[in-house]
Each structure stands twice: as C-alpha cells, then as structure tokens.
Enzyme design. Structure first.
Site, short mmCIF file in Angstrom:
data_model
loop_
_atom_site.label_atom_id
_atom_site.label_comp_id
_atom_site.label_asym_id
_atom_site.label_seq_id
_atom_site.Cartn_x
_atom_site.Cartn_y
_atom_site.Cartn_z
N HIS A 1 0.81 -1.22 0.00
CA HIS A 1 0.00 0.00 0.00
C HIS A 1 0.85 1.27 0.00
O HIS A 1 0.34 2.37 -0.20
CB HIS A 1 -0.93 0.00 1.22
CG HIS A 1 -2.20 0.76 1.00
ND1 HIS A 1 -2.38 1.64 -0.03
CD2 HIS A 1 -3.37 0.78 1.71
CE1 HIS A 1 -3.60 2.16 0.03
NE2 HIS A 1 -4.22 1.66 1.08
N ASP B 1 -2.41 1.93 -4.47
CA ASP B 1 -3.64 2.28 -3.76
C ASP B 1 -4.72 1.24 -4.04
O ASP B 1 -4.62 0.45 -5.00
CB ASP B 1 -4.12 3.66 -4.21
CG ASP B 1 -3.18 4.77 -3.76
OD1 ASP B 1 -2.50 4.57 -2.73
OD2 ASP B 1 -3.12 5.80 -4.45
#
Length: 584
Positions: free
Chosen positions: A554, A558
């Site tokens: 992450h 995204d």
C-alpha cells in the site's frame, strides 16, 4: 597433482552454501564433471561436479557445514600425488624378551612385548579424538561403535557414530591398524578434542595390558587372530569371545578372570544393527521402526549405499500408496467417502529446520515487516475459458507437446494487464527513495515441492503466447520438483502468481515477496449458481467460478489501482478470446 574443488558462484546474490550430501567418499575414483556433492543455498539446491578426474583424496567440508563462495570443499588427486602416510605407531614398540615362559597355547604366536609399559591412560597408539563438528558444537554423544576392540580398521574407514545438537555423523579412523582401546562408551558424551579410542598395531595392544593381566599367555593368540581362538579350547572361547567387545577396558584384561561376565550385557547393542544387513544411523532405525519399513528392502542413496532418512520416508510413502491403490475402485460405486488419514512420521518429533525453510521464513518476515500489505478480491466467471480448454486440450498437447492446464490462461491475462498498469509491476528502491517501473513482465510462479515453496520465473511473459507460457510453466515446475532448477531461473521476478486453488482453497491472503509490490492469488475453480443477464432477462445458471486475490504494498499501490488491475484481468478471462492461439 592435487586439484582443489571450490564452491562456485551459484547466483548474483548467493554468498554462501551448505553441503547437504557428499556423493563420493574419500578414496573413491571420480570422473571429470561427475556429480561430487550436493549444496544448498538460499536460492536453490544443486550438485557440484568434479573439476577433474582422479581420486577424492580429502574432504575439507563435512555435511551440514556452511562455507562462503570460493571456499575449498575437497581435493582431487589425479594419481601423481604422494601416497598417504603410513601409520606412525608402527615404529614405536621396541622388542624385548618375554617376561614369562610361554605354554603350548602361546607357541603359535611368539609376539615380542615392549620393554616399557603403556601410559596409565591406556594403550599406546594413535588417538581418535572428537573433531570440531560446527562453530557452536562443543560436545557430542557416542551413539554407536562400528568397530570392536581387536578389529582391524583402514584409514578413513567409519569407526563410530556421534550425535550432536546440530548433526548426526560418522567419525572416520585417522589411520590404519587395530582398534586397541575404546575410551568412551556408547551413550556417553565427550567434549570436542576428547580421546575416544586408540588405534595401533597388534603388538602395541599386547603391550599395554601386560602389567595388569595375570595370565598374558592366553592373550597373544587372541590379539593376532580373534576369530581363530574359538576353535582351540572348547570352553575357553565361549567366555573369551565377548571380552574384546567390552568398551570400558582393553580386551586382554577381562579375558582371563571371571569378572568379564558383567561386561557382556553392554555388547549386544552395537552388534545387533549389523545383522540388519544395511548400515543406518539410530535416527533412521527409529524412523523405520515407527513406519514399519524393512531396512533390508530399502536401497540407500547415501555414500556407499548408506540408507538415509529420506530413503525411509520414501519407502513408507510408497508402501502407503500401494496399500491405498485398490481403494478408489472399491469406493467408486458407493460414492464419495471421507479420506483415510494416517499419522505422519513427523508427529511427536523435533527436527532440525532445513536451510530452505529458514530462507522462506526470513523472506516472508522481511516482506511483512517492510511493507504495508493489503489484499483485494474479485470473483471471475471462467465458464467460457474452461470450455475452450476442454475443446482444445487434446490437439494442443499433440501440437505443442505439453498439457494445457488453466494456469497459462491466468498468466497470459495477468501479464497482459501489467502492461497497462505499471504501478503493479514495479519496485520501491528504499535507499534511493525512487520507484522503478519495469519494462518487461517477468512472472514468478509459485511451485510446491518437497523442500518447500519455490518461485521460478517466466522471463518476458508479456511477450509469450499461450503455448510459450505453457511450455515455460511445465519446464520450470519440472525442474523444481526434479531438483534441477538453477539460481538464475529463480531470480528476476517483477510480479508473482500463486495458484492456491490447486489444493482446493477458495482464496488466500498471500504475502507479497521482497522487491515486488504485488502478487496475484488464483483460487479454486468450482461450479455454483450465478445470476446471468440475458436478452430474455435475468436467469440463474450453473457457472465455473473462481476468486482472484491481489495482495499489494500500500506504500505504492492504492486500493483503486488494485481494483483497476483486477478488473482488467477479470475482463480478459471472462471474454475468453483465445481461439486463435488455441487453433480453434
């Protein structure tokens, strides 16, 4: 001329390797390029060939020891080297007049005795000491003596077995001669460097016990020919036969007096395993007994035909497979039944963690601690894809020479989608604070093997058709399971695919490998009802459905990026436009 065998470079990032198995023993003849030993690294297990033909004169690194690249592993002599040294003890004894007149029994062996008595510690000769068996190993336990007092031994011949907290191994004889004295009995523990036994000549053996034995006249024939003494006097040999086997004292001392009887109970232990017909370690004997494996029927793959733990496990699994073979035929008419599960031989055991298992664990912990990992899942209807595979699999196999499994379709779709979503095919360079977006799709495929999970890489998968991907997948998986994979074939992945559904899992939250930002998991394909939109309206039909899981870092990827990539893969698979590549 001596030729050195060194640990070669086995990959870009490989700096050391562990010797897992010697395929040749000292003194054996080897040919150039013949496999000499097996080495395990953090990338791959491989064989090291002999650099030249000759005799393996010396092994420098024992099994389970780890050395750096370039370290000397062994020495091969082409035959022109100096011969091995003769045992030094042969020149030590000094002949002297015999102290007592010899009776008739002593006449056949008028061996001279040395004038000086042996040291108080025991017989004179060459000491057998416990060598260093690893950096942190300080002591070892004698588990089995392979020779008895009075037996002849050759240089480098296995003399005893020793167990440490790191490894079970054999200790070879440092010189040729006769085993005069055993100083450490079985199941006793000694420190590294401690004296375990004494090897010398028969004359030295007769000299050491001379002061203690009240009747040395009976010892001379026994030392020179232990097996020939039994036929001489009928009663005497029966009592004297066990005497040389006593580990706590030299053979001559307990021979004459009656107290030799208490030493007898400790003798059967070493002799029993030899009756089994195959040399095995205590661990292997125990494993064979627990699994009901007949060691006489097991073919050893170790040095000199030695039966190893893997041989016993393979024999046990083969026996189970043979016993279970008739079961499906009988169970078919009755329908599906619960499987019969048998207890694993590892149950209740504490075993050493393999190097491969350690590497896998270290990499997973590094990935979890160094990344912000998250997973997203989508459901895919692969009904059309499965129908195409059914139609084309026979002609495909005949044309391409490999089976058409569902895996190449998923690899093709994943690699094609990577080209449009480079953020999934990237790497974070933490030290430089930069991001590298790769210009090729090198897809790693997770392959389950006996040694653990390995990930060979399909290089340039984005430029391959279905046939090319199918051939590369079959070739790499076969090399992994056959222990033929090379370090270069395991390196360079920019993205990974793991088929967790091959074992029935619906989906899995897989871990992103180090130096990558995403991994795709393929779940099991199952038939289940699904809602379908048709020109006639909404209907419910039975479809082939599967889950795709994308785990990602992450820090770079995204949730929207992951969803877009998964949607692209889903659309490619559900469209199933592979007719041209399949020849349909």
């Amino acid at each position: 001329m001596a030729v050195s065998v060194t640990l070669p470079a086995l990959g870009e990032s490989v700096t050391e390797g562990t010797v897992t198995r010697w395929l040749k023993a000292e003194g054996e003849r080897v040919e150039a390029d013949e496999p000499l030993l097996e080495v395990s690294t953090d990338k791959v297990d491989t064989e090291i060939p002999a650099p030249a033909a000759g005799v393996l004169s010396s092994i420098k690194v024992a099994e389970d020891e780890t050395v750096e690249v370039g370290a000397e592993l062994a020495v091969i002599d082409d035959g022109g080297g100096a011969p091995a040294e003769a045992p030094a003890p042969a020149a030590e004894p000094a002949p002297a007049a015999q102290p007592e007149p010899a009776p008739a029994a002593e006449a056949p062996a008028p061996a001279p005795e040395p004038a000086a008595a042996a040291p108080a510690g025991g017989a004179e000769g060459t000491d057998v000491v416990l060598p260093a068996l690893g950096e942190s190993v300080t002591e070892g336990t004698v588990t089995r003596w392979l020779k008895e007092v009075g037996d002849s031994v050759d240089a480098d011949e296995p003399l005893l077995e020793v167990s440490t907290d790191k490894v079970d191994t054999e200790i070879p004889a440092p010189t040729a001669g006769t085993l005069l004295e055993i100083l450490v009995a079985e199941d006793e523990t000694a420190e590294v460097g401690a004296r375990l036994a004494v090897i010398g000549t028969a004359d030295q053996g007769a000299a050491a016990p001379a002061p203690a034995a009240p009747a040395p006249k009976q010892e001379a024939p026994k030392q020179e020919a232990p097996k020939q003494e039994a036929p001489a006097p009928a009663p005497a040999p029966v009592k004297e036969a066990p005497a040389p086997q006593a580990p706590a004292a030299p053979a001559p001392a307990p021979a004459a007096p009656a107290p030799a009887a208490p030493a007898a109970p400790s003798i059967p232990a070493p002799s029993a395993p030899e009756a089994e017909g195959a040399y095995v370690t205590p661990l292997v004997r125990k494993l064979a007994a627990e699994n009901g494996v007949d060691l006489a029927a097991v073919k050893g793959t170790g040095v000199g035909g030695r039966i190893r733990k893997q041989d016993v496990i393979a024999a046990a699994e083969a026996a189970k497979a043979a016993a279970a073979a008739p079961a499906p035929a009988a169970a078919a008419p009755a329908g599906k039944k619960a499987p019969v599960l048998e207890a694993s031989p590892l149950r209740g055991q504490t075993v050493k963690m393999t190097r491969m298992r350690k590497v896998i664990g270290d990499n997973m912990m590094k990935a979890l601690h160094g990344q912000a990992q998250l997973s997203s899942v989508v459901e895919v209807d692969v009904t059309r894809l499965m129908k195409l595979r059914t139609q084309a699999k026979d002609s495909f196999a005949a044309r391409e020479g490999v089976k058409l499994s569902p895996m190449p379709f998923f690899v093709k779709a994943a690699a094609q989608a990577l080209k449009a979503h480079p953020v999934i095919n990237a790497r974070i360079n933490e030290d430089e604070g930069t991001i590298t977006y790769f210009d090729s799709e090198n897809v790693g495929i997770a392959v389950d093997s006996e040694k653990g999970l390995m990930t060979p890489v399909i290089k340039g998968a984005g430029n391959l058709n279905l046939a090319g991907i199918a051939k590369a997948t079959a070739d790499l998986a076969g090399k992994v399971r056959g222990n033929k994979i090379t370090p270069d074939e395991l390196a360079g992945a920019t993205f990974t695919i793991s088929n967790t559904g091959s074992r029935g899992a619906l989906f899995d939250t897989i871990i992103v490998p180090p130096n990558q930002v995403a991994i795709l998991g393929i779940g099991a394909t199952v038939k289940r009802p699904a809602v379908l939109e048709t020109p006639e309206g909404t209907v419910i039909g039975v479809r082939d459905m599967t889950y795709l899981t994308l785990s990602y870092d992450h820090r770079l990827v995204d949730g929207a990026d992951a969803a877009r990539y998964l949607s692209a893969v889903k659309e490619i698979l559900e469209a199933g436009e592979f007719e041209v590549e399949l020849g349909l």
